[in-house]
Design an enzyme around this catalytic site. Structure first.
Site, short mmCIF file in Angstrom:
data_model
loop_
_atom_site.label_atom_id
_atom_site.label_comp_id
_atom_site.label_asym_id
_atom_site.label_seq_id
_atom_site.Cartn_x
_atom_site.Cartn_y
_atom_site.Cartn_z
N ASP A 159 -11.12 -3.61 1.17
CA ASP A 159 -10.07 -2.60 1.01
C ASP A 159 -9.56 -2.14 2.46
O ASP A 159 -9.29 -2.86 3.24
CB ASP A 159 -10.40 -1.43 -0.05
CG ASP A 159 -9.49 -0.84 -0.60
OD1 ASP A 159 -8.32 -1.26 -0.41
OD2 ASP A 159 -9.54 0.24 -1.44
N ASP A 215 -8.44 4.89 5.53
CA ASP A 215 -7.74 5.61 4.33
C ASP A 215 -7.57 6.96 4.35
O ASP A 215 -8.93 7.58 4.41
CB ASP A 215 -8.15 5.12 3.00
CG ASP A 215 -7.49 3.39 2.83
OD1 ASP A 215 -6.70 2.93 3.60
OD2 ASP A 215 -7.75 3.03 1.68
N ARG A 266 -0.04 -2.33 5.81
CA ARG A 266 -0.28 -0.95 5.79
C ARG A 266 -0.77 -0.65 7.21
O ARG A 266 -2.17 -0.32 7.52
CB ARG A 266 -1.57 -0.62 4.94
CG ARG A 266 -1.05 -0.91 3.58
CD ARG A 266 -2.22 -0.50 2.63
NE ARG A 266 -1.79 -0.78 1.04
CZ ARG A 266 -2.56 -0.34 0.10
NH1 ARG A 266 -3.85 -0.03 0.15
NH2 ARG A 266 -2.02 -0.81 -1.28
#
Length: 517
Positions: free
Chosen positions: A195, A199, A248
């Protein structure tokens, strides 16, 4: 460059470490003794330095750990969950050596859990401090420093899993985190079980990620996990090396980020992605062999960006999303509550590759000149980006060009040219004096506040000396030896005159732009 930290020896030769100018504390070795010490943090930067600052475990006891269980023991063995502590990581942390521990806090097996705690520094010793297939999870915590650590191959599926597949995850009422000199890496994207690398979600505020390497992942990191997760940020990203990342870098949902002096190489799909009200101030970064490096992608919920001083090296733009484009054109204004020093965009690859990441000696850059008021980067589409090592032109100012709709006059004009050509927004038209020198003015019916100008010349024209005169006061407010951007203390005026004192070739001014700042 400068190097953070120093090595100090305590009584009897025991290794010690001082943090943030606090008195040196003896190291407690949970397993084995060593002369090596962790480098000394010199102070948080960016947004982590706001909101009271981020000092981590400064002033607390220094403890050494070689397993994840020992890290948990150090955290939960404190008198209170807010007692300051510095944990030196001197081994390789794995899921297998990380057990759940309780005490003044509560942890979980298979993940480094910093939960419901505060005032902690977790710092690697030299080239140790490796987290192999195990993530670091910070939750309901504040005042945390993560420094000189290497986190790799954390999965959410397809094998041993940890921390939901994030290398570092900050979640739920987290504030003041400084993540510095980290190496965060995966070995693939979501289909391979990975992932995000860094984050933030559910109320994470005042964070800085600096001098870190993020590589070989489908996702660099996000701020806000969904369009309804709007309570995150602000975040600063500086002097990081994003390498071989699909997207991202970061994704911003309704969050503000200051993104400067980062090196982006091989971004596969998209890069900086402010959306759903997200805001990005993007300054003096270097983008290489990448595509769609700045814009709103994969949604109709737009974000805002303000860009200046960035270098594009083999950057492509596809049909996806709303792009900043080849000119890295700003679509709004984004401000931050602090000033910083910026390295020139062209120097970023060499600076970042020699300073960023785990085990690099905690080196930093002293920066360039104090950052100007943020503006837009406006190289015309199709122009050549300066090669590495060349001087990057001063960033163009942002906001409205006050010359559009104003009036113009001058000392003289050659046949075929016009005073009004310098205020028409068209660089194919120009004003040319009857000789090689002369002056051209922009004027308004009511006073305007002006703090910068942009002078553009036609090919073959070369102004070598000029003066800028405020006709309202009669004062010369600026001088120079070449055209381009010039900033100065803002003035209120009804008329500005650009006087060409000397020039080579035929003087032809295509635009005389004026801005409030």
């Amino acid at each position: 460059m400068k190097r953070r930290g120093k090595r100090v020896l305590g009584i009897g030769g025991a290794a010690t470490v001082a943090v943030a100018a606090v008195a040196t504390a003896a190291v407690v070795n949970l397993q084995g003794a060593s002369e090596a010490t962790a480098a000394e943090p010199s102070g948080a930067t960016g947004f982590a330095a706001q909101n009271g600052g981020t000092t981590g475990g400064a002033g607390g006891k220094t403890v050494r750990a070689t397993t994840g269980t020992q890290i948990h023991q150090a955290l939960c063995g404190r008198a209170a969950n807010s007692t300051p502590i510095i944990i030196e990581v001197a081994g390789t942390i794995t899921i297998g050596n990380t057990a759940k521990v309780s005490g003044s806090c509560n942890t979980a097996a298979g993940v480094i859990e910093l939960k419901d705690i505060s005032n902690v520094t977790l710092i690697g010793v030299g080239s140790t401090g490796v987290f192999d297939q195990i993530g670091i999870h910070v939750r309901n915590s504040k005042n945390i420093i993560l420094q000189n650590l290497h986190v790799k191959n954390v999965k959410k599926s397809n094998g041993a899993t940890s921390n939901g597949g994030d290398a570092i995850g900050l979640e739920s009422s987290v504030s003041n985190v400084w993540a510095d000199h980290l190496t965060l890496e995966a070995s693939g994207g979501e289909s391979e079980g990975y992932d995000g690398l860094f984050d933030m979600k559910s109320g994470v505020k005042y964070v800085t990620l600096s001098y870190s390497v993020l590589k070989n992942s489908g996702r660099g990191g996000l701020v806000g996990s969904s369009d309804s997760d709007t309570g995150n940020g602000p975040v600063t990203y500086h002097h990081n090396y994003y390498q071989n990342i699909e997207s991202r870098t970061p994704l911003l949902r309704a969050a503000t980020a200051h993104i400067y002096n980062n090196y982006y190489e091989k971004l596969g799909s998209s890069g900086i992605n402010p959306r759903n009200g997200g805001k990005a101030l993007v300054q003096n970064n270097y983008f290489k062999d990448s595509q769609n490096v700045l814009g709103t992608y994969y949604t109709d919920l737009k974000g805002t960006w303000q860009a200046s001083g960035n270098v594009l090296d083999n950057v492509k733009w596809t049909g996806e999303g709303t792009h900043a484009g080849a000119g890295m054109t700003s679509n709004g204004t984004v401000t931050v509550p602090y000033t910083t020093k910026l390295d020139a965009g062209a120097s970023i690859p060499s600076i970042v590759k020699s300073t960023a990441g785990h085990g690099t000696g905690m080196k930093t850059s002293d920066g360039g000149t104090t950052a100007p008021n943020p503006g837009t980067t406006t190289p015309a589409p199709g122009t050549t980006t300066p090669a590495p090592g060349t001087t990057t032109p001063a960033p163009a100012p942002g906001g409205t060009n006050l010359s559009i709709g104003a009036g113009a006059d001058g000392s003289s004009k050659a046949s075929g040219s016009s005073y009004g050509n310098v205020i028409d927004g068209n660089t194919s038209t120009y004003w040319q004096p009857s000789g090689n020198t002369g002056d051209i003015s922009v004027k308004w019916s009511s006073a305007k506040t002006v703090g910068s100008i942009v002078i553009k010349e036609a090919s073959g024209s070369k102004v070598t000396s000029w003066k800028l005169i405020d006709e309202t006061s009669g004062k010369t407010i600026s001088t120079g030896t070449n055209s381009g951007v010039k900033t100065f203390t803002p003035i209120s005026t009804k008329k500005l005159t650009f006087e060409v004192v000397s020039a080579t070739g035929t003087t032809r001014i295509t635009e005389f732009e004026t801005y409030a700042k």
